[in-house]
Enzyme design. Structure first.
Site, short mmCIF file in Angstrom:
data_model
loop_
_atom_site.label_atom_id
_atom_site.label_comp_id
_atom_site.label_asym_id
_atom_site.label_seq_id
_atom_site.Cartn_x
_atom_site.Cartn_y
_atom_site.Cartn_z
CB CYS A 90 -0.93 -0.02 1.22
SG CYS A 90 -1.99 1.41 1.34
CB CYS B 280 -0.60 2.41 4.00
SG CYS B 280 -2.18 1.89 3.33
CG ASP B 281 3.13 1.09 4.58
OD1 ASP B 281 2.74 1.62 5.64
OD2 ASP B 281 2.86 -0.09 4.28
C1 LIG Z 1 0.26 -4.27 4.93
C2 LIG Z 1 -0.86 -3.28 4.94
C3 LIG Z 1 -0.67 -2.03 5.52
C4 LIG Z 1 -1.71 -1.12 5.54
N1 LIG Z 1 -1.50 0.08 6.13
C5 LIG Z 1 -2.52 0.97 6.20
C6 LIG Z 1 -2.33 2.23 6.84
O1 LIG Z 1 -1.25 2.56 7.34
N2 LIG Z 1 -3.40 3.07 6.89
C7 LIG Z 1 -4.61 2.77 6.31
O2 LIG Z 1 -5.55 3.56 6.40
N3 LIG Z 1 -4.80 1.58 5.69
C8 LIG Z 1 -3.79 0.69 5.63
N4 LIG Z 1 -3.98 -0.50 4.97
C9 LIG Z 1 -5.29 -0.76 4.35
C10 LIG Z 1 -6.30 -1.18 5.45
O3 LIG Z 1 -5.74 -2.22 6.20
C11 LIG Z 1 -7.62 -1.60 4.84
O4 LIG Z 1 -8.13 -0.57 4.02
C12 LIG Z 1 -8.64 -1.92 5.92
O5 LIG Z 1 -8.13 -2.89 6.81
C13 LIG Z 1 -9.95 -2.43 5.33
O6 LIG Z 1 -10.79 -2.73 6.39
P1 LIG Z 1 -12.01 -3.73 6.23
O7 LIG Z 1 -12.69 -3.73 7.55
O8 LIG Z 1 -12.81 -3.39 5.04
O9 LIG Z 1 -11.41 -5.17 5.92
P2 LIG Z 1 -10.17 -6.00 6.45
O10 LIG Z 1 -9.26 -5.24 7.30
O11 LIG Z 1 -9.63 -6.66 5.22
O12 LIG Z 1 -10.87 -7.10 7.35
C14 LIG Z 1 -11.64 -8.11 6.79
C15 LIG Z 1 -12.15 -9.01 7.91
O13 LIG Z 1 -13.08 -9.94 7.35
C16 LIG Z 1 -12.82 -11.22 7.89
N5 LIG Z 1 -13.38 -12.21 6.95
C17 LIG Z 1 -13.04 -12.45 5.66
N6 LIG Z 1 -13.77 -13.47 5.17
C18 LIG Z 1 -14.61 -13.87 6.18
C19 LIG Z 1 -15.60 -14.88 6.32
N7 LIG Z 1 -15.90 -15.71 5.30
N8 LIG Z 1 -16.25 -15.02 7.51
C20 LIG Z 1 -15.96 -14.18 8.55
N9 LIG Z 1 -15.03 -13.20 8.48
C21 LIG Z 1 -14.35 -13.06 7.31
C22 LIG Z 1 -11.32 -11.27 8.08
O14 LIG Z 1 -10.97 -12.28 9.05
C23 LIG Z 1 -11.08 -9.85 8.59
O15 LIG Z 1 -11.28 -9.78 9.99
C24 LIG Z 1 -2.97 -1.44 4.95
C25 LIG Z 1 -3.16 -2.70 4.37
C26 LIG Z 1 -2.13 -3.62 4.36
C27 LIG Z 1 -2.34 -4.99 3.74
#
Ligand SMILES: Cc1cc2nc3c(=O)[nH]c(=O)nc-3n(C[C@H](O)[C@H](O)[C@H](O)COP(=O)(O)OP(=O)(O)OC[C@H]3O[C@@H](n4cnc5c(N)ncnc54)[C@H](O)[C@@H]3O)c2cc1C
Length: 320
Positions: free
Chosen positions: A138, A141-142
């Site tokens: 990302c 992010c980084d």
């Molecule tokens: C390495 C990295 C660094 C990042 N750094 C930043 C940063 O510094 N700042 C920033 O704003 N964003 C950052 N991001 C982006 C950020 O992490 C995402 O935008 C954010 O986490 C999205 O949130 P979400 O709740 O939509 O999904 P996610 O965080 O992807 O969470 C999805 C959830 O769904 C669950 N899930 C999936 N399938 C199922 C299922 N079938 N049944 C039950 N549960 C399920 C998973 O277990 C998880 O808990 C980063 C991403 C990465 C990969």
């Protein structure tokens, strides 16, 4: 084996920023939300070290610590948080049916889907070793952590091109590693890359290994797939921009999706094509993909669910 069926008012699938924020709002609205965390409790941010761009943490915070705070806040208002994954759904009639861990059936008046997306990686052991220590999926992010330094980015699509130009504003030099002899990105994006003086595009190039000193990335070893020639390019950061996969396989056939599997929502809301099913976070957003935008749409999903239930109680038809 006898099947256990439990009914809930609000079921939240996923425990990233979107799911936990939906939980905080739903619990405070007395929807008694039940959350299934999935296999990655806390979501994508548990894979990262520093999070510097989430408002409210002036000194920054690590991803796992921040998600622990989200969890505590959701629990404080009574969210029932359970470890388990949703293995299938049946949205053919009300209440909705959701199967957890392939055994337990839950019926739910409302379902908030926050299953996120998974970044695609190259699959190199060194990529895993230095993930969070120079390797990132990302740029937004980084990128800031590599201000004034040299970085490489791998990818050839629109996202890679956009992230390369974003990095070019912060970094001294950006090496863009493209596997084929051309981009997949749109002409406009390629034009932007080509007109950015500190981006050097290297075609026909594959990443062989990410090199480091045990703590941080120091270079990337690439191979020219036409000549076989190997080169070490000194860089401090290595960005992977080869795409994301939304976690939506279990919703296929039930919910409208775009060509790449992202859930479609009614613009300006979290409503899906199925009554009582709402989508929030990265699972319905291939564009912003940030914790704060995911959290914002988690809040919207809980408000949409609460208003849907209230309208139903008063027998008002909700039109999307
Ligand atoms: C390495 C990295 C660094 C990042 N750094 C930043 C940063 O510094 N700042 C920033 O704003 N964003 C950052 N991001 C982006 C950020 O992490 C995402 O935008 C954010 O986490 C999205 O949130 P979400 O709740 O939509 O999904 P996610 O965080 O992807 O969470 C999805 C959830 O769904 C669950 N899930 C999936 N399938 C199922 C299922 N079938 N049944 C039950 N549960 C399920 C998973 O277990 C998880 O808990 C980063 C991403 C990465 C990969």
């Amino acid at each position: 084996m006898s099947q256990e069926v439990e009914h809930v008012e609000c079921l939240i699938i996923g425990s990233g920023p979107a799911g936990y924020t939906a939980a905080i709002y739903a619990a405070r609205a007395d929807l008694k939300p039940v959350m299934y965390t999935g296999m990655e409790p806390g979501g994508q941010l548990t894979q990262t070290t520093e999070v510097d761009n989430f408002p409210g943490y002036p000194a920054g915070i690590t991803g796992p610590e921040m998600m622990e705070d989200f969890r505590k806040q959701a629990e404080r208002f009574g969210t029932d948080i359970r470890f388990g994954y949703v293995s299938s759904v049946d949205f053919s009639s009300l209440p909705h049916k959701v199967v957890v861990d392939e055994i337990k059936t839950i019926t739910a008046d409302t379902v908030i889907i926050s299953t996120g997306a998974t970044a695609k990686w190259l699959g190199l052991p060194s990529e895993q070793k230095y993930n969070g220590f120079g390797v990132s999926a990302c740029a937004v992010c980084d990128g800031f952590f590599f201000k004034g330094q040299d970085v490489a980015i791998v990818g050839a699509g629109d996202t890679a091109a956009e992230e390369a130009t974003y990095l070019a504003k912060l970094c001294k030099k950006v090496y863009m590693l493209v596997r084929r002899d051309e981009f997949r990105a749109s002409k406009a994006m390629v034009h932007r890359v080509m007109n950015t003086p500190n981006i050097e595009v290297i075609y026909n190039t594959e990443t062989k290994e990410i090199l480091g000193n045990g703590k941080n990335v120091t270079a990337v070893k690439v191979v020219n797939n036409q000549t076989g020639a190997e080169t070490d390019i000194p860089v401090e950061g290595f960005f992977v921009a080869i795409g994301h996969k939304p976690n939506t396989d279990i919703f296929k056939g039930w919910l409208d999706m775009d060509d790449t599997g992202y859930l479609k929502t009614v613009p300006g809301s979290t409503l899906t094509n199925v009554e009582g099913v709402f989508a929030s976070g990265d699972v319905q957003d291939s564009y912003y993909r940030q914790a704060v935008t995911a959290a914002g749409s988690g809040c919207m999903a809980a408000l949409d669910a609460e208003r849907y239930l209230a309208a139903k109680e008063h027998d008002v038809k909700v039109v999307s």
